[in-house]
Design a protein around this motif. Sequence first.
Motif, PDB file in Angstrom:
ATOM      1  N   ILE A  19       0.843  -1.193   0.000  1.00 29.99           N
ATOM      2  CA  ILE A  19       0.000   0.000   0.000  1.00 29.99           C
ATOM      3  C   ILE A  19       0.877   1.242   0.000  1.00 29.99           C
ATOM      4  O   ILE A  19       1.967   1.256   0.600  1.00 29.99           O
ATOM      5  N   THR A  23      -0.710   7.854   0.443  1.00 29.93           N
ATOM      6  CA  THR A  23      -2.148   7.988   0.189  1.00 29.93           C
ATOM      7  C   THR A  23      -2.979   6.983   0.958  1.00 29.93           C
ATOM      8  O   THR A  23      -4.174   7.203   1.180  1.00 29.93           O
ATOM      9  N   LYS A  24      -2.364   5.865   1.356  1.00 31.31           N
ATOM     10  CA  LYS A  24      -3.065   4.767   2.024  1.00 31.31           C
ATOM     11  C   LYS A  24      -4.192   4.190   1.153  1.00 31.31           C
ATOM     12  O   LYS A  24      -5.071   3.486   1.654  1.00 31.31           O
ATOM     13  N   ARG A  25      -4.141   4.495  -0.161  1.00 35.70           N
ATOM     14  CA  ARG A  25      -5.195   3.992  -1.046  1.00 35.70           C
ATOM     15  C   ARG A  25      -4.626   3.251  -2.251  1.00 35.70           C
ATOM     16  O   ARG A  25      -5.178   2.235  -2.659  1.00 35.70           O
ATOM     17  N   ASN A  26      -3.564   3.773  -2.822  1.00 31.98           N
ATOM     18  CA  ASN A  26      -3.021   3.193  -4.049  1.00 31.98           C
ATOM     19  C   ASN A  26      -2.029   2.074  -3.737  1.00 31.98           C
ATOM     20  O   ASN A  26      -1.349   2.091  -2.709  1.00 31.98           O
ATOM     21  N   GLU A 141      -9.999   1.690   3.437  1.00 34.02           N
ATOM     22  CA  GLU A 141      -9.776   2.780   2.492  1.00 34.02           C
ATOM     23  C   GLU A 141      -9.172   2.310   1.175  1.00 34.02           C
ATOM     24  O   GLU A 141      -9.046   3.088   0.243  1.00 34.02           O
ATOM     25  N   GLY A 142      -8.710   1.052   1.126  1.00 34.29           N
ATOM     26  CA  GLY A 142      -8.121   0.516  -0.107  1.00 34.29           C
ATOM     27  C   GLY A 142      -9.154   0.454  -1.217  1.00 34.29           C
ATOM     28  O   GLY A 142     -10.308   0.153  -1.000  1.00 34.29           O
ATOM     29  N   SER A 143      -8.729   0.764  -2.414  1.00 32.62           N
ATOM     30  CA  SER A 143      -9.637   0.741  -3.567  1.00 32.62           C
ATOM     31  C   SER A 143      -9.671  -0.662  -4.142  1.00 32.62           C
ATOM     32  O   SER A 143      -8.690  -1.133  -4.714  1.00 32.62           O
TER      33      SER A 143
END
Length: 323
Positions: A19, A23-26, A141-143
Amino acid sequence: MSTAREQPIFSTRAHVFQIDPATKRNWIPAGKHALTVSYFYDATRNVYRIISIGGAKAIINSTVTPNMTFTKTSQKFGQWADSRANTVYGLGFASEQHLTQVPPSPLVSANGPGEEKLFRSQSADAPGPTERERLKKMLSEGSVGEVQWEAEFFALQDSNNKLAGALREANAAATQWRQQLEAQRAEAERLRQRVAELEAQAAAEAPQVSEKEALGQSLEQLEALVQTKDQEIQTLRTQTGGPREAPDTTEREETQQKVQDLETRNSELEHQLRVTERSLEEARAEREQTRAEVGRAAQLLDVRLFELSELRDGLARLAEAAP
């Protein structure tokens, strides 16, 4: 990192992600290609560990804790959070079958519908409530859509690399066949020119055949002339050697001279006869050799044309099979 007391229990191939800490997302891929992911067990400490090496660097070095959960976000992708490494790992597999094998028993236990419990270990302390909540938030929060897209992208990239390699091999083979085709064409053209030269030579020798026939007729005439002269010589000898009354010395000498002249002429005619016979034999031998060369050249031309046809068929099949 030491695995001296640890024993490998399972290995697989997968695309490794981490991760993005900003961003903690991408997801950040660990490399362009799939890596080996191995599972180890330390019987002394009763500890499980997951390790993946990329080059000389440990991409994954995750010690299993009782609260770790492996979540399958798609048919080919799964992820888990490692509180000690302060990150989230993701694994993208080539097929759903590879994912269903990960992780092996006894690391998997049921954890409710829609997800699987990844790890069971009694070796590490569980993280505190605050840390656990933070990691759960990172996972939430992960996509999921982005994870699926990236996993599919790397799978397609591997497939594309394989297809590109196959295409390069096909192009190299096609280039080699084209070179062979050009060489065969050049050889076939050379053979055609050689056959044309031999045919022209044979056509040029056609008038010589009439000349040879004329030589044969001259040979027959010479043989008849030699026989006639032999008879004249015998007649003169008989006349010279027979009984005569008061032979004239001058007449006898003239007769002997005629006999000698006839013998000389006869020798010349015999020599000319032998020369003519040799010329005829040489002409016949040369003609037979020319015919043999024409035959060999025609056979070789047929073989080259057959090989040329096979090369054309091979190129056509390759062109049809090329994507």
